[in-house]
Write a protein that holds these residues in place. Structure first.
Motif, mmCIF file in Angstrom:
data_model
loop_
_atom_site.group_PDB
_atom_site.id
_atom_site.type_symbol
_atom_site.label_atom_id
_atom_site.label_comp_id
_atom_site.label_asym_id
_atom_site.label_seq_id
_atom_site.Cartn_x
_atom_site.Cartn_y
_atom_site.Cartn_z
ATOM 1 N N GLY A 79 0.810 -1.209 0.000
ATOM 2 C CA GLY A 79 0.000 0.000 0.000
ATOM 3 C C GLY A 79 0.845 1.261 0.000
ATOM 4 N N ARG A 81 0.553 4.022 1.626
ATOM 5 C CA ARG A 81 0.757 4.691 2.913
ATOM 6 C C ARG A 81 2.070 4.267 3.572
ATOM 7 N N ARG A 127 -0.026 4.966 -9.069
ATOM 8 C CA ARG A 127 -1.039 4.102 -8.463
ATOM 9 C C ARG A 127 -2.055 4.927 -7.677
ATOM 10 N N ILE A 128 -1.579 5.923 -6.941
ATOM 11 C CA ILE A 128 -2.477 6.765 -6.149
ATOM 12 C C ILE A 128 -3.453 7.516 -7.051
ATOM 13 N N SER A 131 -6.080 5.303 -8.624
ATOM 14 C CA SER A 131 -7.126 4.849 -7.709
ATOM 15 C C SER A 131 -8.008 5.989 -7.211
ATOM 16 N N TRP A 132 -7.489 7.216 -7.179
ATOM 17 C CA TRP A 132 -8.255 8.331 -6.616
ATOM 18 C C TRP A 132 -8.966 9.191 -7.660
ATOM 19 N N ARG A 192 -4.591 8.024 3.216
ATOM 20 C CA ARG A 192 -5.415 6.822 3.230
ATOM 21 C C ARG A 192 -5.837 6.497 1.797
ATOM 22 N N ASP A 193 -6.021 5.194 1.490
ATOM 23 C CA ASP A 193 -6.590 4.767 0.219
ATOM 24 C C ASP A 193 -8.079 5.095 0.194
ATOM 25 N N PHE A 215 -9.799 1.583 -7.706
ATOM 26 C CA PHE A 215 -9.472 1.408 -6.298
ATOM 27 C C PHE A 215 -10.006 0.099 -5.714
ATOM 28 N N LYS A 219 -5.800 -5.908 -3.321
ATOM 29 C CA LYS A 219 -5.458 -5.257 -2.062
ATOM 30 C C LYS A 219 -4.009 -5.563 -1.706
#
Length: 440
Positions: A79, A81, A127-128, A131-132, A192-193, A215, A219
């Motif tokens: 992840g 984070r 990746r962030i 997903s966002w 946070r995801d 997203f 996992k």
């Protein structure tokens, strides 16, 4: 989101996460470019020849580029984070230790370490954002976080020059390293995801997902892995991907000139005062930021108005690479203002081309975004190895003009790559028998 018949507007938590990534990028490039500010004084104290300085400038790129593919795999596995916090703190410790080097070997080794720990950063960034943000906001989001490297350097380069003037190059490395360590802790506390963020509602999640945000994929912490030789062959076998790989090398060639040799060029080859050069050096970074933001928003606007994805995404990049050739104009003037003008125009063009990260999200197979991003960044960051070394040898005799011709020529190669190699923009087909073509 609905509750008891009441409709709630979607939240905007994605912009808060983007702001955190923006600061990460600022610190990322702060620790890449602090050496360029320190180079003049450091090379004198450590008695480094131009060729040695070129190798020191390139040291970051050796490990950074070579670890991009593993970095992409790590970004897919863990992840953002925890992984980003680890990277921020470790590369900042390596930066801090550079304030205590005694010679070429120790400095070269610590720059290798800095590159190694920064390696996963851009695959994580991608990746962030993937997903966002939905597809139609992604180029703007990428341009906004990538602008951190230019905004930060534009405003912080004069600060770094001032810090060195008072604390010396040793204090410069120690100070920038401490900033990164503190920010690594802050990142861990606040990022946070999407599915774990307390401030995001169902309306925003639906908006992101319906727009192509990914997203709900694998996992972090599961046993599934994307590594296989077949997957690696997949991301190396596409002509379209090779087009963007070569283009990214050309974009990064201009970038790494400015991150490494540019202050030295102004001071040693153009005879500018060190403090004055720090302020003048900020102008091209502001121009690059303007080019990047303009390109990102124009590209997304074209997509929203129905322009084909191929035109909307490729045109700003091609135009930017062609503009970057203007760096050669600095060879034909001795006027400081005109030198800075040509440098700013070239970096404006390079900034326009830096939305190229959007192609990783658009072209890569959905299960190989991290790996494709790692390969893309690996190919692009070979420039961080090649360019500083080549410039060191080209400028060996005290003449910097061949070095600028070299940078301009690479800009032309990059533009031709996008024109002739990058065809129709569609997601790469996965040839494994268990998977079917993934439509764009």
């Amino acid at each position: 989101m609905k509750q008891q018949g009441i409709s709630f507007p979607k939240t905007r938590a994605r912009y808060g996460m983007l702001a955190l990534v923006f600061v990460n990028v600022v610190i990322n490039y702060l620790d890449r470019s602090n050496l360029s500010v320190a180079a003049s004084a450091l090379s004198k104290d450590l008695q480094l020849a131009p060729e040695q300085l070129g190798y020191v400038f390139s040291a970051f790129g050796w490990t950074y580029a070579l670890l991009q593919i593993p970095g992409g795999l790590v970004a897919d596995r863990f992840g953002p984070r925890v992984l980003y916090a680890f990277c921020l703190i470790t590369w900042s410790i390596a930066t801090l230790c550079q304030g205590f080097v005694k010679g070429f070997a120790s400095l070269f080794s610590l720059r290798l370490a800095t590159g190694a720990f920064e390696a996963p950063s851009y695959p994580i960034n991608n990746r962030i954002v993937t997903s966002w943000f939905p597809d139609h906001e992604r180029a703007s989001a990428i341009s906004m976080y990538v602008s951190g490297q230019f905004i930060g350097l534009a405003f912080l380069t004069p600060v770094l020059v001032t810090v060195q003037a008072y604390a010396g190059w040793k204090g410069l490395f120690i100070g920038t390293g401490m900033v990164g360590i503190v920010w690594g802790v802050i990142w861990y506390l606040f990022y946070r995801d999407p599915l774990k963020h307390s401030g995001v509602n169902e309306a925003e999640l639906a908006y992101i997902e319906e727009g192509g945000g990914l997203f709900r994929g694998k996992k972090s912490g599961t046993s599934q892995t994307v590594w296989s030789w077949a997957n690696l062959r997949q991301v190396f076998s596409s002509r379209t991907l090779w087009g963007v790989y070569i283009g990214q090398f050309a974009v990064n060639a201009t970038l790494w000139f400015f991150l490494t040799w540019f202050p030295t060029y102004l001071v040693q080859y153009r005879g500018l005062d060190f403090i004055k050069s720090g302020y003048l050096a900020s102008v091209p970074f502001l121009a690059a930021c303007a080019g990047l933001l303009l390109s990102g928003f124009v590209s997304d606007y074209l997509v929203k108005t129905g322009t084909s994805v191929s035109v909307a995404r490729k045109a700003p990049i091609i135009a930017g690479l062609l503009l970057s050739i203007s760096i050669i104009g600095a060879n034909y003037t001795n006027d400081t203002a005109m030198i800075i003008f040509f440098m700013a125009l070239a970096f404006f063009g390079s900034g326009m081309a830096l939305i190229s990260w959007v192609f990783v999200s658009i072209l890569s197979p959905k299960h190989l975004i991290g790996l494709t991003g790692g390969v893309f960044n690996f190919m692009g960051n070979l420039a961080s190895i090649v360019v500083p070394i080549v410039i060191g040898y080209l400028a060996k005799g005290g003449n910097f003009k061949p070095a600028l011709v070299f940078i301009g020529a690479l800009g032309l190669v990059g533009a031709c790559s996008y024109i002739f190699l990058v065809g129709k923009i569609e997601r790469v087909v996965v040839r494994e028998h268990t998977r079917e073509k993934i439509p764009n």
